[in-house]
Every structure is written in structure tokens, then in C-alpha cells.
Motif scaffolding. Structure first.
Motif, mmCIF file in Angstrom:
data_model
loop_
_atom_site.group_PDB
_atom_site.id
_atom_site.type_symbol
_atom_site.label_atom_id
_atom_site.label_comp_id
_atom_site.label_asym_id
_atom_site.label_seq_id
_atom_site.Cartn_x
_atom_site.Cartn_y
_atom_site.Cartn_z
ATOM 1 N N SER A 53 0.854 -1.190 0.000
ATOM 2 C CA SER A 53 0.000 0.000 0.000
ATOM 3 C C SER A 53 0.890 1.240 0.000
ATOM 4 O O SER A 53 1.954 1.239 0.612
ATOM 5 N N THR A 54 0.446 2.272 -0.657
ATOM 6 C CA THR A 54 1.074 3.593 -0.522
ATOM 7 C C THR A 54 0.094 4.531 0.172
ATOM 8 O O THR A 54 0.335 5.008 1.281
ATOM 9 N N ARG A 55 -1.049 4.792 -0.481
ATOM 10 C CA ARG A 55 -1.995 5.800 0.010
ATOM 11 C C ARG A 55 -2.671 5.426 1.330
ATOM 12 O O ARG A 55 -2.731 6.238 2.255
ATOM 13 N N THR A 56 -3.211 4.226 1.410
ATOM 14 C CA THR A 56 -4.035 3.901 2.583
ATOM 15 C C THR A 56 -3.190 3.920 3.852
ATOM 16 O O THR A 56 -3.542 4.562 4.848
ATOM 17 N N HIS A 133 -13.135 -2.515 0.860
ATOM 18 C CA HIS A 133 -12.146 -1.464 1.145
ATOM 19 C C HIS A 133 -12.978 -0.262 1.615
ATOM 20 O O HIS A 133 -13.075 0.762 0.926
ATOM 21 N N PRO A 265 -9.070 5.360 -7.527
ATOM 22 C CA PRO A 265 -8.502 5.127 -6.188
ATOM 23 C C PRO A 265 -6.979 5.102 -6.209
ATOM 24 O O PRO A 265 -6.348 5.269 -5.153
HETATM 25 N N1 CP Z 1 -6.337 3.324 -3.037
HETATM 26 C C1 CP Z 1 -5.516 2.467 -2.376
HETATM 27 O O1 CP Z 1 -5.951 1.567 -1.649
HETATM 28 O O2 CP Z 1 -4.193 2.693 -2.607
HETATM 29 P P1 CP Z 1 -3.004 1.896 -1.908
HETATM 30 O O3 CP Z 1 -3.069 0.473 -2.393
HETATM 31 O O4 CP Z 1 -1.753 2.609 -2.342
HETATM 32 O O5 CP Z 1 -3.223 1.961 -0.422
#
Ligand code: CP
Length: 304
Positions: A53-56, A133, A265
Motif C-alpha cells: 500500500s502507498t496511500r491507505t 475497502h 482510487p
Molecule cells: N487506493 C488504495 O488503496 O491505494 P493503496 O493500495 O496505495 O493503499
């Protein structure tokens, strides 16, 4: 129902009123997303990410730190005692002993629900399998509410891998709380699973299928695009059949309403061309940035 102490496992557990409370709090938190607000001093959030993951993960960590709290945890099972054979259940038990809230991402559907059954502390599902999610869906709905000033009355296109993208499944469950019309745009093979369609139909969400964007583009207020979830295909040949079957470019947005916003997303691969970034329609980087105030709102509502 109050947010205090709640688990966040599935969008199905939340009402429209819950989301309205969350959105108002997130709007308030936008003021503190840089400066901070010291309301969770002394609280600890554990992140247990068994998938990348980056954002979450980083927006959750930023949110907790902006609120004055602390973060422990891991971004991969590598380096933890899972490598020695420790079970998921025992790992969650340990995090529960150390932290006030646990944020978990796992490739297996049901992992977050199991964690919530084990832990006394609230558990937040940061994505499990290809079904759920929920905090991404809350963020997606917040972005629509924030950018369009409302959710009701909008025509919303959802394009791409509608079968395996957990963000889509959770978003459709969330949209079912509002008075919207949804255009499901995908190759037939990538349509949402019947279980999802049965659920949204039972909640009265109006939807239609399209195989091409140009069939419906001019009517849309929001276009939500997702990548093909290569990692969730059981058969590589099935992936090859649908690979590259849709791609949004600045050119393909000709004919869109002026006010259309494009959401994604992220991460993107080749379904969302960088030529879209410079158009008035691109809202996906703002969407990702709203992840911090939205998750600040979630954590403060659950932990105070
Ligand atoms: N939108 C999302 O879940 O991004 P990540 O996989 O980077 O967390």
C-alpha cells in the motif's frame, strides 16, 4: 449509532447518517490536515499491512500523527514473527495488547472481520481480498460530496474491473445509500459479481450496464475508473483476455459535461492516461489528498 469504538469492516455496516456525520467531521479536519489538532495524544494506532500500500497506510499514519497520536506496526509480514509461523490470530492478539486501534490489510477476504472478532480494540479494514475497502469508499463518497456539493441526483459511471476491484464493491454498497444512477462500464467478463448486484438491487440502487464509455459519457457527472486487478485473477489467460480493454485519455473525454470529475482510487497502470491529468476533469490527486482529513475524521470519531 455513535462512531465511538466501532469497527470498520464493511460499508454494509454504515448508514447514510453515519456517512453524513463523517463528511462534516472530515470537512472540519481539512483545516487541521497540515497544522494538526492534538486530540489523540497518548493513543496508539497499529498498522498491520500484509499486502502492499502507498496511500491507505501513509494517509492513516499521517492522520494519526496529525492528531497527536503514535503509530506502530508493519508494512509487510516480512520481518515479523509471521515468518516463524505465527498465526494471523496471534498477531492480531499482540497488536490488540499494544494499541488502541488496529488498521489491517490482507489478501484474504474476511481477514478484517476475523481481526474484529479477536480484538477488543476497534479494527479498521484497509482492504481485504476483492470485496471490501470501506475507508476508500468513504473517501470516494466524500470526494464526490466535497467536489459536487452533493451525492444525490448525480449520474455516476464506474469503469474497469468491476469484478475484482474491492474499491468498486465497497463504493457500490456506499452509493446504495444515496439517490443516484450508476452506469457500470466494462467488458462483460468484468461485470460486478452477482452477490454484489443482488445487494445493491435490494437497496434500490439504479444501475445499467454499458460496454463502451462513449455510450454514456455525455450524461455523467462523475466517472470512477479502476485498474484491472491483475493480482486477483486465478487464471492468467483470463487476465490476457481483458488486458488493455479500456483506457481513458484526454481525447476520449471529448463530449463529457464541463463539470464531469474523474476519480480513481490509484494506483493506476495503463487504464488512466497521464494526458487526463491536465484536463479540468482530473480530480484523482485531490481525492487521494482528502484521504488525510477523511481518516483524521474517522480516527477522531472512533477514538474520542
Ligand atoms: N487506493 C488504495 O488503496 O491505494 P493503496 O493500495 O496505495 O493503499
Amino acid at each position: 449509532m455513535s462512531w465511538r469504538g466501532r469497527d470498520v469492516v464493511s460499508m454494509r455496516d454504515f448508514s447514510r447518517k453515519d456517512l453524513e456525520v463523517l463528511f462534516e467531521k472530515a470537512r472540519e479536519m481539512e483545516r487541521y490536515a497540515r497544522s494538526g489538532l492534538d486530540v489523540l495524544r497518548g493513543k496508539i494506532m497499529a498498522v498491520a499491512f500484509f499486502e502492499p500500500s502507498t496511500r491507505t497506510r501513509l494517509s492513516f499514519e499521517t492522520a494519526m500523527k496529525r492528531l497527536g497520536g503514535n503509530v506502530i506496526g508493519f508494512s509487510s509480514a516480512e520481518g515479523t514473527s509471521v515468518e516463524k509461523g505465527e498465526t494471523f490470530s496471534d498477531t492480531i492478539r499482540m497488536l490488540d495488547a499494544y494499541a488502541d486501534v488496529i488498521v489491517v490489510r490482507h489478501k484474504l477476504e474476511g481477514a478484517a472481520k476475523l481481526a474484529a472478532e479477536i480484538a477488543q480494540s476497534p479494527v479498521i479494514n484497509a482492504g481485504d481480498g476483492s470485496f471490501n475497502h470501506p475507508t476508500q469508499a468513504m473517501l470516494d463518497l466524500y470526494t464526490i460530496w466535497r467536489e459536487k456539493g452533493k451525492v444525490d441526483g448525480l449520474r455516476i459511471g464506474v469503469m474497469g474491473d468491476l469484478k475484482y476491484a474491492r474499491t468498486v464493491n465497497s463504493l457500490l454498497e456506499g452509493l446504495a445509500l444515496f439517490d443516484v444512477e450508476v452506469a457500470l462500464i466494462s467488458p462483460e467478463f468484468l461485470r460486478p459479481r452477482q452477490e454484489t448486484l443482488d445487494y445493491i438491487q435490494s437497496r434500490g440502487l439504479r444501475y445499467e450496464f454499458y460496454s463502451r464509455l462513449d455510450e454514456v459519457l455525455g450524461e455523467l457527472d462523475v466517472l470512477y475508473v479502476v485498474r484491472i486487478q491483475k493480482e486477483r485473477f486465478l487464471d492468467p489467460l483470463e487476465y490476457e483476455r481483458v488486458r488493455g480493454s479500456y483506457r481513458l485519455t484526454a481525447e476520449s473525454l471529448r463530449g463529457a459535461k464541463d463539470g464531469l470529475i474523474v476519480l480513481h482510487p490509484l494506483p493506476r497502470v495503463d487504464e488512466l492516461d497521464p494526458s487526463v491529468d491536465g484536463t479540468r476533469h482530473a480530480a484523482y490527486f485531490r481525492q487521494a489528498a482528502y484521504g488525510v482529513p477523511l481518516r483524521m475524521a474517522l480516527l477522531s470519531l472512533i477514538l474520542t
